[in-house]
Design a protein around this motif. Structure first.
Motif, PDB file in Angstrom:
ATOM      1  N   ASN A  94       0.818  -1.208   0.000  1.00 40.90           N
ATOM      2  CA  ASN A  94       0.000   0.000   0.000  1.00 40.90           C
ATOM      3  C   ASN A  94       0.854   1.262   0.000  1.00 40.90           C
ATOM      4  OD1 ASN A  94      -3.093  -0.280   0.151  1.00 40.90           O
ATOM      5  ND2 ASN A  94      -2.387  -1.937   1.489  1.00 40.90           N
ATOM      6  N   TYR A  98       0.611   3.889  -3.185  1.00 40.66           N
ATOM      7  CA  TYR A  98       0.148   5.259  -2.976  1.00 40.66           C
ATOM      8  C   TYR A  98       0.702   6.241  -4.016  1.00 40.66           C
ATOM      9  CZ  TYR A  98      -0.772   9.709  -0.654  1.00 40.66           C
ATOM     10  OH  TYR A  98      -1.193  10.992  -0.381  1.00 40.66           O
ATOM     11  N   ASN A 113      -6.694   6.261  -2.119  1.00 39.22           N
ATOM     12  CA  ASN A 113      -6.180   5.219  -1.230  1.00 39.22           C
ATOM     13  C   ASN A 113      -5.593   5.889   0.009  1.00 39.22           C
ATOM     14  OD1 ASN A 113      -5.693   2.624  -0.379  1.00 39.22           O
ATOM     15  ND2 ASN A 113      -3.725   2.460  -1.393  1.00 39.22           N
ATOM     16  N   VAL A 118      -6.762   2.523   4.164  1.00 38.03           N
ATOM     17  CA  VAL A 118      -5.813   1.416   4.353  1.00 38.03           C
ATOM     18  C   VAL A 118      -6.000   0.774   5.723  1.00 38.03           C
ATOM     19  CG1 VAL A 118      -3.366   0.840   4.622  1.00 38.03           C
ATOM     20  CG2 VAL A 118      -4.096   2.324   2.753  1.00 38.03           C
ATOM     21  N   GLY A 123      -7.697  -0.906   1.962  1.00 37.37           N
ATOM     22  CA  GLY A 123      -7.018  -0.348   0.796  1.00 37.37           C
ATOM     23  C   GLY A 123      -7.873  -0.470  -0.449  1.00 37.37           C
ATOM     24  N   THR A 126      -6.209  -4.636  -2.031  1.00 37.29           N
ATOM     25  CA  THR A 126      -5.582  -5.586  -1.106  1.00 37.29           C
ATOM     26  C   THR A 126      -6.589  -6.160  -0.108  1.00 37.29           C
ATOM     27  OG1 THR A 126      -4.909  -3.637   0.177  1.00 37.29           O
ATOM     28  CG2 THR A 126      -3.236  -4.653  -1.227  1.00 37.29           C
TER      29      THR A 126
END
Length: 338
Positions: A94, A98, A113, A118, A123, A126
Motif C-alpha cells: 500500500n 500510494y 487510497n 488502508v 485499501g 488488497t
C-alpha cells in the motif's frame, strides 16, 4: 474436535492455489480492461466466463487457509507468523501503491487510497490480505471457543444461513466485516475438512467421476443465475472447490507440475503485484488496440500480466529483503535449525 494435526505439506493445495491465482488474473482480464466486457447484453460469453471464475476463485484461498490452520500452534508464534506473512506485505504494497495511484490517477480505476482507507477499509486492491489477517486475529478465540467444541458444525450452519439470508450486517464494510462474515464460511469449512480429509479421499463417492460430471453440468446450467441470488453465491464456491480439488489430486499423481506448484506457492506475490501490471498494460492495450478486437485484448492482457508476474516473482524470491516484504519465509542460517 478430537483430531489435531501437525504441519504437513499438501502438494494438491499448491496446485489448488495455483489454479485459483490463474483464475484471478484471468477474471481481472475481463473486468479491468475498461471496455465493459462483462456486460451481459453485449458480450454474453465473457459475462458467462467471468461469472464462472468469480463464483468460486477467492473462496478457494480461504478454504485452503482454514485447512492449513487446523494444526498445533502457539499463540505468540502464530501472530508473529501472520504479521510477517500478511501484515508486512499489506503495509508495504500500500505504500508502494500510494505514489503511482496519485501521480497517475487518470490511468487507474480508483485514485483514492487514503490512510483511513488502508487502516479501516482494506485499501484499494488488497482486500484479500486485509480480510484474511483480521480473520487470523480472531482465529485463536474462534478456535478455542467454537472450532474445537463438540457442536462445532452448528457454527458452519449459522454462517451459511446468515449469508443466504443476507442480513444488514453483511453491508458493514469497516474492517471488511461483510467479507469476513461471507468468507469465514469457507475458511471454517476448510478447517473442518482437515479432520476428515484422508478418509474423504478414500471414499467411493469422492472418487466417483460421475459425481463431478453432474456437478459440472449443474454449475454450467445454472451459472447465469449466479449473481441473481444469495443461495447460488453461497453454494457455488463449494462446487468449484470440489472440482478444483479433484483436478489437483489428479495432477498430483504426476508430481511434476512444477509450474502450477510455483504459481500456488507464490500466489500472494501474484495477487499483490497483479494490479500494478493490470494498470500498465490496460493503458497500453487501450491505446493501441481497437475495441473491435476485444478478444485479442483479453488474450494479450492476460498473457502479458502473467508473464510479467512470473518474472517479477522469480526476481523477488532471489532478493531476501523483497522476499521478506512480500511475505515469504526466510531462513537466515540452515545450521541454526539443525
Amino acid at each position: 474436535m478430537e483430531k489435531v494435526f501437525k504441519k504437513r505439506h499438501y502438494l494438491e493445495l499448491d496446485y489448488l492455489k495455483g489454479i485459483g491465482i490463474i483464475l484471478v488474473i484471468l477474471g481481472h482480464s475481463f473486468s479491468f480492461t475498461g471496455f465493459d466486457l462483462i456486460n451481459k447484453e453485449k458480450y454474453f460469453i465473457y459475462y458467462y466466463i467471468f461469472n464462472f471464475i468469480y463464483s468460486f476463485h477467492m473462496p478457494l484461498f480461504f478454504i485452503a487457509a482454514g485447512f492449513l490452520s487446523n494444526q498445533e500452534y502457539k499463540i505468540k508464534s502464530f501472530y508473529i507468523s501472520k504479521i510477517k506473512r500478511l501484515l508486512i506485505p499489506y503495509i508495504f504494497i500500500n505504500i508502494i501503491d500510494y505514489i503511482p495511484r496519485h501521480l497517475f490517477s487518470s490511468f487507474v480505476n480508483n485514485s483514492s487510497n487514503s490512510l483511513i482507507r488502508v487502516i479501516f477499509y482494506s485499501g484499494v486492491a488488497t482486500w484479500f490480505v486485509y480480510t484474511l489477517f483480521v480473520m487470523f486475529l480472531l482465529f485463536p478465540m474462534l478456535d478455542k471457543y467454537i472450532f474445537k467444541k463438540d457442536k462445532y458444525y452448528i457454527f458452519l450452519y449459522f454462517l451459511l444461513i446468515i449469508n443466504m439470508l443476507n442480513p444488514e450486517m453483511s453491508n458493514v464494510n469497516i474492517f471488511t466485516l461483510n467479507r469476513i462474515i461471507f468468507y469465514l464460511t469457507y475458511f471454517y469449512f476448510g478447517y473442518i475438512l482437515k479432520n476428515y480429509y484422508e478418509e474423504i479421499k478414500k471414499n467411493k463417492y469422492f472418487n466417483n467421476n460421475l459425481l463431478y460430471i453432474i456437478l459440472s453440468i449443474f454449475s454450467l446450467f445454472f451459472l447465469y443465475k449466479y449473481s441473481e441470488n444469495n443461495i447460488t453465491k453461497v453454494i457455488y464456491p463449494f462446487i468449484g472447490f470440489m472440482l478444483c480439488l479433484k483436478f489437483s489430486l489428479f495432477l498430483k499423481k504426476y508430481r511434476n507440475i512444477k509450474f502450477l506448484e510455483f504459481c500456488g506457492k507464490n500466489s500472494l506475490i501474484f495477487y499483490l503485484l497483479e494490479p500494478f501490471f493490470a494498470a500498465i498494460y490496460r493503458v497500453g492495450l487501450i491505446k493501441f488496440i481497437d475495441l473491435e478486437y476485444h478478444y485479442i485484448i483479453v488474450i494479450l492482457f492476460f498473457s502479458l500480466k502473467f508473464i510479467s508476474l512470473c518474472i517479477s516473482t522469480i526476481i523477488i524470491n532471489k532478493i531476501k529483503v523483497l522476499s521478506f516484504l512480500f511475505g515469504n519465509k526466510i531462513t537466515i542460517n540452515k545450521k541454526e535449525g539443525e
